[in-house]
Design an enzyme around this catalytic site. Structure first.
Site, PDB file in Angstrom:
ATOM      1  N   HIS A 288      27.505  44.508 -17.910  1.00  9.76           N
ATOM      2  CA  HIS A 288      28.553  45.383 -18.423  1.00  9.76           C
ATOM      3  C   HIS A 288      27.885  46.540 -19.155  1.00  9.76           C
ATOM      4  O   HIS A 288      26.787  46.401 -19.689  1.00  9.76           O
ATOM      5  CB  HIS A 288      29.431  44.579 -19.386  1.00  9.76           C
ATOM      6  CG  HIS A 288      30.676  45.254 -19.850  1.00  9.76           C
ATOM      7  ND1 HIS A 288      30.671  46.200 -20.850  1.00  9.76           N
ATOM      8  CD2 HIS A 288      31.974  45.114 -19.471  1.00  9.76           C
ATOM      9  CE1 HIS A 288      31.914  46.595 -21.076  1.00  9.76           C
ATOM     10  NE2 HIS A 288      32.719  45.962 -20.237  1.00  9.76           N
TER      11      HIS A 288
ATOM     12  N   ASP B  64      25.192  37.575 -23.233  1.00 11.66           N
ATOM     13  CA  ASP B  64      26.555  38.058 -23.382  1.00 11.66           C
ATOM     14  C   ASP B  64      27.481  36.990 -22.800  1.00 11.66           C
ATOM     15  O   ASP B  64      27.576  36.824 -21.589  1.00 11.66           O
ATOM     16  CB  ASP B  64      26.696  39.391 -22.630  1.00 11.66           C
ATOM     17  CG  ASP B  64      28.123  39.892 -22.550  1.00 11.66           C
ATOM     18  OD1 ASP B  64      29.034  39.207 -23.048  1.00 11.66           O
ATOM     19  OD2 ASP B  64      28.328  40.981 -21.980  1.00 11.66           O
TER      20      ASP B  64
ATOM     21  N   GLN C 223      32.442  36.695 -20.828  1.00  9.21           N
ATOM     22  CA  GLN C 223      33.161  36.209 -19.652  1.00  9.21           C
ATOM     23  C   GLN C 223      33.034  34.700 -19.465  1.00  9.21           C
ATOM     24  O   GLN C 223      33.852  34.093 -18.774  1.00  9.21           O
ATOM     25  CB  GLN C 223      32.650  36.928 -18.393  1.00  9.21           C
ATOM     26  CG  GLN C 223      32.964  38.407 -18.357  1.00  9.21           C
ATOM     27  CD  GLN C 223      34.459  38.694 -18.335  1.00  9.21           C
ATOM     28  OE1 GLN C 223      35.234  37.958 -17.751  1.00  9.21           O
ATOM     29  NE2 GLN C 223      34.849  39.773 -18.986  1.00  9.21           N
TER      30      GLN C 223
ATOM     31  N   LYS D 113      39.181  37.094 -25.055  1.00  7.99           N
ATOM     32  CA  LYS D 113      38.920  36.473 -23.748  1.00  7.99           C
ATOM     33  C   LYS D 113      39.324  34.998 -23.731  1.00  7.99           C
ATOM     34  O   LYS D 113      39.390  34.391 -22.663  1.00  7.99           O
ATOM     35  CB  LYS D 113      37.427  36.563 -23.392  1.00  7.99           C
ATOM     36  CG  LYS D 113      36.818  37.958 -23.480  1.00  7.99           C
ATOM     37  CD  LYS D 113      37.270  38.869 -22.366  1.00  7.99           C
ATOM     38  CE  LYS D 113      36.458  40.172 -22.398  1.00  7.99           C
ATOM     39  NZ  LYS D 113      36.880  41.117 -21.356  1.00  7.99           N
TER      40      LYS D 113
ATOM     41  N   CYS E 183      33.428  48.722 -15.826  1.00  4.91           N
ATOM     42  CA  CYS E 183      32.331  48.962 -16.779  1.00  4.91           C
ATOM     43  C   CYS E 183      31.023  48.352 -16.281  1.00  4.91           C
ATOM     44  O   CYS E 183      30.226  47.826 -17.062  1.00  4.91           O
ATOM     45  CB  CYS E 183      32.668  48.446 -18.170  1.00  4.91           C
ATOM     46  SG  CYS E 183      34.010  49.334 -18.975  1.00  4.91           S
TER      47      CYS E 183
END
Length: 408
Positions: A125, A202, A205, A228, A366
């Site tokens: 991202h 990260d 997700q 999320k 993104c």
């Protein structure tokens, strides 16, 4: 594949927004990778905070302040337990994943020097690319990219070749927001540590799908955003190993993050307050904890099994459509399908789907380097959650067919 046993009809009743219509059609919400929806149980916690104990935390001696402080710190403990974090002060509340990444990048400005190397994956991202580019520009470091293949998987042989004694930092998403690929972060972390590099994962997700055990992963930094995982926007978490958080300088200066201030010198507060300047998103933090309670009440194993069913069902149904190509066909992936139809711009498909009450995401998500890799302007992305149904998948498929007939 294990058969899921979720009572989806009952779960859907927890989400008021799923009862509404869009353009006269029942809402089919398939944009969960951008943000999940919020159950009534979390909404009630937000309302309760503002109705009954809205006050600033940590500083007040009055009852409301103490109640708010206790609830906020209880949420920090919930996050610690959920991710199996060794110490609660290794949990830093932030405004979200982007804030968390920038906090770490800013801190490493003090350590990185010319000739040092930073590795990022090809499927990041923008929020896990731009801060590291800025860091390298400030310090003279070099940014290198772990390549990917046509299936949307990282080429791990190349990753191992890129690792050297000059590698100081490695950054990778746990799951790709654009492709749904589940990356082999265990291997990435272990290999990086062998050359003395720190690793930031990260997890934005991954958090809705996987209950990551951060002690078992031995990761140095891990980030997520509450929105999320059925929580509110504007709040997130940075996990950092205590040894790293003590080394990094504060990201912002202000109230709460200080121990003592004079005009000659300031000393900083202990962790986690060193990185939590100013009045935080108190209600957001409390609701973040409530959202994790809600999802754990359903069960992450059950969620994973059901979403895998949805992924396979939707993949089979969509691939019947002539000219449709799915981008991201990794052996290990989660419930995200990015696709295009030959000769049709993804935006046009998304616009027609919206007229049918079907919410998907279109564009580069993104993740422009991924789109450049495939030489496409973007994709249509349908991302599924545990409250979606096979009937909604059928609506998506029929909507895509209708869009194709209108646009070809």
């Amino acid at each position: 594949m294990i058969q899921a046993t979720l009572d989806v009809a009952t779960i859907r009743k927890d989400f008021p927004i799923l009862q509404r219509e869009v353009n006269g059609k029942p809402l089919v919400y398939l944009d969960n990778a951008a943000t999940s929806q919020t159950p009534r149980q979390v909404i009630d916690v937000i309302v309760d905070y503002y109705q009954n104990y809205n006050a600033n935390i940590h500083r007040g001696v009055h009852a409301l302040s103490q109640e708010a402080t206790d609830a906020y710190e209880a949420a920090r403990k919930k996050i610690q337990e959920h991710f199996n974090i060794a110490k609660s002060h290794e949990v830093i509340f932030t405004s979200g994943t982007t804030h968390s990444i920038n906090l770490v990048a800013n801190g490493f400005s003090s350590f990185l020097k010319k000739g040092d190397e930073v590795l990022v994956s090809a499927m990041e991202h923008h929020s896990n690319i731009v801060p590291w580019q800025m860091l390298c520009e400030r310090t003279g470091g070099t940014l290198k990219v772990i390549p990917m293949n046509q299936e949307g998987e990282l080429i791990m042989e190349e990753y191992h070749k890129l690792l050297t004694e000059r590698t100081k930092l490695v950054f990778c998403n746990h799951i790709s927001n654009a492709l749904g690929t589940i990356n082999p972060i265990e291997e990435i972390i272990e290999a990086a540590h062998k050359v003395g590099a720190a690793v930031l994962i990260d997890g934005a997700q991954a958090a809705p799908h996987i209950r990551a055990d951060l002690q078992a992963l031995d990761v140095d930094f891990y980030t997520i955003s509450a929105h999320k995982v059925c929580g509110p926007t504007g709040v997130g978490m940075l996990y950092g190993k205590e040894e790293w958080l003590k080394k990094l300088p504060p990201y912002q200066g202000g109230g709460e993050m200080i121990a003592e201030v004079t005009f000659e010198k300031t000393t900083y507060a202990d962790l986690p307050h060193k990185f939590e300047a100013g009045t935080p998103n108190i209600c957001g933090g409390i609701a973040f904890g409530a959202a994790l309670d809600y999802m754990n009440g359903i069960g992450f194993d059950e969620i994973a099994h059901y979403e895998e069913e949805l992924l396979h069902y939707a993949t089979e149904k969509l691939l019947v459509i002539e000219g449709l190509r799915i981008y991201g066909t990794a052996a290990k992936k989660t419930s995200v399908i990015s696709f295009n139809i030959e000769g049709i711009h993804p935006y046009d498909i998304g616009t027609i789907l919206d007229k049918l009450g079907i919410a998907v995401r279109t564009g580069h998500h993104c993740a422009q380097p991924i789109m450049d890799f495939y030489q496409i302007p973007g994709t249509v992305r349908a991302s599924f959650s545990f409250y979606n149904t096979k009937e909604e998948v059928d609506s998506l498929v029929e909507g895509v067919k209708r869009a194709k007939n209108m646009l070809v």
